[in-house]
Design a protein around this motif. Structure first.
Motif, mmCIF file in Angstrom:
data_model
loop_
_atom_site.group_PDB
_atom_site.id
_atom_site.type_symbol
_atom_site.label_atom_id
_atom_site.label_comp_id
_atom_site.label_asym_id
_atom_site.label_seq_id
_atom_site.Cartn_x
_atom_site.Cartn_y
_atom_site.Cartn_z
ATOM 1 N N SER A 10 0.763 -1.230 0.000
ATOM 2 C CA SER A 10 0.000 0.000 0.000
ATOM 3 C C SER A 10 0.803 1.295 0.000
ATOM 4 O O SER A 10 0.279 2.334 -0.398
ATOM 5 C CB SER A 10 -0.948 0.006 1.201
ATOM 6 O OG SER A 10 -0.216 -0.129 2.405
ATOM 7 N N PHE A 11 2.053 1.249 0.422
ATOM 8 C CA PHE A 11 2.814 2.478 0.559
ATOM 9 C C PHE A 11 2.949 3.209 -0.773
ATOM 10 O O PHE A 11 3.316 2.631 -1.790
ATOM 11 C CB PHE A 11 4.207 2.195 1.132
ATOM 12 C CG PHE A 11 5.001 3.455 1.387
ATOM 13 C CD1 PHE A 11 4.708 4.251 2.484
ATOM 14 C CD2 PHE A 11 5.999 3.838 0.526
ATOM 15 C CE1 PHE A 11 5.419 5.407 2.717
ATOM 16 C CE2 PHE A 11 6.718 5.000 0.753
ATOM 17 C CZ PHE A 11 6.427 5.793 1.854
ATOM 18 N N GLY A 12 2.624 4.492 -0.744
ATOM 19 C CA GLY A 12 2.767 5.336 -1.923
ATOM 20 C C GLY A 12 1.716 5.138 -2.989
ATOM 21 O O GLY A 12 1.827 5.698 -4.076
ATOM 22 N N LYS A 13 0.707 4.341 -2.696
ATOM 23 C CA LYS A 13 -0.342 4.081 -3.686
ATOM 24 C C LYS A 13 -1.613 4.828 -3.300
ATOM 25 O O LYS A 13 -1.891 5.051 -2.129
ATOM 26 C CB LYS A 13 -0.638 2.586 -3.772
ATOM 27 C CG LYS A 13 0.532 1.792 -4.301
ATOM 28 C CD LYS A 13 0.195 0.330 -4.412
ATOM 29 C CE LYS A 13 1.415 -0.413 -4.941
ATOM 30 N NZ LYS A 13 1.277 -1.837 -4.787
ATOM 31 N N GLN A 14 -2.374 5.171 -4.303
ATOM 32 C CA GLN A 14 -3.683 5.760 -4.076
ATOM 33 C C GLN A 14 -4.582 4.670 -3.498
ATOM 34 O O GLN A 14 -4.729 3.611 -4.097
ATOM 35 C CB GLN A 14 -4.268 6.266 -5.398
ATOM 36 C CG GLN A 14 -5.580 6.979 -5.274
ATOM 37 C CD GLN A 14 -5.445 8.370 -4.675
ATOM 38 O OE1 GLN A 14 -4.401 8.986 -4.777
ATOM 39 N NE2 GLN A 14 -6.490 8.836 -4.042
ATOM 40 N N ALA A 15 -5.136 4.916 -2.342
ATOM 41 C CA ALA A 15 -5.971 3.903 -1.677
ATOM 42 C C ALA A 15 -7.442 4.253 -1.812
ATOM 43 O O ALA A 15 -7.823 5.417 -1.811
ATOM 44 C CB ALA A 15 -5.599 3.792 -0.212
ATOM 45 N N ARG A 16 -8.216 3.197 -1.909
ATOM 46 C CA ARG A 16 -9.674 3.327 -1.927
ATOM 47 C C ARG A 16 -10.202 2.339 -0.896
ATOM 48 O O ARG A 16 -9.766 1.189 -0.852
ATOM 49 C CB ARG A 16 -10.205 2.982 -3.320
ATOM 50 C CG ARG A 16 -11.715 3.051 -3.449
ATOM 51 C CD ARG A 16 -12.153 2.865 -4.906
ATOM 52 N NE ARG A 16 -11.679 1.638 -5.511
ATOM 53 C CZ ARG A 16 -12.401 0.518 -5.585
ATOM 54 N NH1 ARG A 16 -13.615 0.471 -5.093
ATOM 55 N NH2 ARG A 16 -11.895 -0.551 -6.166
ATOM 56 N N GLY B 158 -4.541 0.790 -5.807
ATOM 57 C CA GLY B 158 -4.557 0.635 -7.267
ATOM 58 C C GLY B 158 -5.567 -0.442 -7.610
ATOM 59 O O GLY B 158 -6.711 -0.393 -7.174
ATOM 60 N N ASP B 159 -5.134 -1.455 -8.339
ATOM 61 C CA ASP B 159 -6.018 -2.556 -8.740
ATOM 62 C C ASP B 159 -5.992 -3.722 -7.759
ATOM 63 O O ASP B 159 -6.660 -4.728 -7.973
ATOM 64 C CB ASP B 159 -5.625 -3.081 -10.129
ATOM 65 C CG ASP B 159 -5.841 -2.039 -11.216
ATOM 66 O OD1 ASP B 159 -6.690 -1.150 -11.019
ATOM 67 O OD2 ASP B 159 -5.152 -2.119 -12.255
ATOM 68 N N ILE B 160 -5.205 -3.602 -6.708
ATOM 69 C CA ILE B 160 -5.015 -4.721 -5.782
ATOM 70 C C ILE B 160 -6.003 -4.645 -4.621
ATOM 71 O O ILE B 160 -6.119 -3.620 -3.953
ATOM 72 C CB ILE B 160 -3.577 -4.727 -5.231
ATOM 73 C CG1 ILE B 160 -2.570 -4.926 -6.373
ATOM 74 C CG2 ILE B 160 -3.400 -5.805 -4.171
ATOM 75 C CD1 ILE B 160 -1.131 -4.740 -5.948
ATOM 76 N N ASP B 161 -6.688 -5.745 -4.371
ATOM 77 C CA ASP B 161 -7.519 -5.903 -3.179
ATOM 78 C C ASP B 161 -6.549 -6.275 -2.056
ATOM 79 O O ASP B 161 -6.112 -7.421 -1.946
ATOM 80 C CB ASP B 161 -8.556 -7.007 -3.407
ATOM 81 C CG ASP B 161 -9.437 -7.281 -2.189
ATOM 82 O OD1 ASP B 161 -9.078 -6.879 -1.055
ATOM 83 O OD2 ASP B 161 -10.480 -7.939 -2.378
ATOM 84 N N VAL B 162 -6.176 -5.297 -1.260
ATOM 85 C CA VAL B 162 -5.136 -5.478 -0.246
ATOM 86 C C VAL B 162 -5.558 -6.513 0.794
ATOM 87 O O VAL B 162 -4.740 -7.342 1.214
ATOM 88 C CB VAL B 162 -4.767 -4.124 0.412
ATOM 89 C CG1 VAL B 162 -3.748 -4.315 1.520
ATOM 90 C CG2 VAL B 162 -4.229 -3.153 -0.648
#
Length: 167
Positions: free
Chosen positions: A25-31, A50-54
């Motif tokens: 998650s670091f540095g990525k736009q989170a939703r 991004g496109d990843i379901d964390v």
């Protein structure tokens, strides 16, 4: 994070799980897709970087358990079973260390300590030793890691101190 539970900070694999989350998650736009607000007022949801379901990826990498009590997406159970079968992440630890965080929290700090650790804590004081080569046994190393917070004893961040002594 909805539907998952990660190891606690002092629990085996806790530090590693935190690093996996950071890597995802670091540095990525989170939703965040909000599912609930818990009893402490915290927002609970599925996190997407991004496109990843964390949330799903944490389970896939073996950095989290599926939190069955709050489970909505039953496909997470398959992801967990696959990670366990492949011995990824926390599933690579000895079975005795694979305690779900909700049980770890319930057990409480004093109950978690084994008799050897309790004995070591009675005989040890923080500050006397600071390297694995100075430890007499695994129980003593665990005491220094858990009670004295001597994190250098856990070189790889998996929650297990002085791997040569504790394996």
């Amino acid at each position: 994070m909805a539907e998952i539970d990660t190891p606690e900070k002092r629990q085996p694999y806790g530090t590693r799980a935190r690093q996996v989350l950071s890597d995802l998650s670091f540095g990525k736009q989170a939703r965040v897709v909000v599912q609930n607000v818990d009893r402490y007022g915290r927002t609970v949801g599925r996190v997407y970087g991004g496109d990843i379901d964390v949330n799903r990826e944490m389970v896939h990498q073996g950095a989290a358990w599926v939190y069955r009590q709050y489970l909505r997406d039953r496909t997470l159970l398959e992801v967990e079973a696959e990670a366990k079968e492949a011995k990824r992440g926390l599933w690579s630890l000895p079975e005795a260390q694979q305690v779900p965080p909700w049980e770890w929290r319930r057990q409480g700090k004093k109950q978690r300590a084994s008799p050897q650790i309790q004995k070591a804590s009675q005989a040890s004081t923080c500050g006397a030793k600071c390297y694995c080569k100075l430890m007499a046994n695994c129980a003593e190393a665990r005491f220094y890691l858990e009670q004295c917070e001597l994190t250098r004893l856990d070189g790889d961040g998996d929650g297990m101190p002085c791997e040569a002594l504790c394996r």
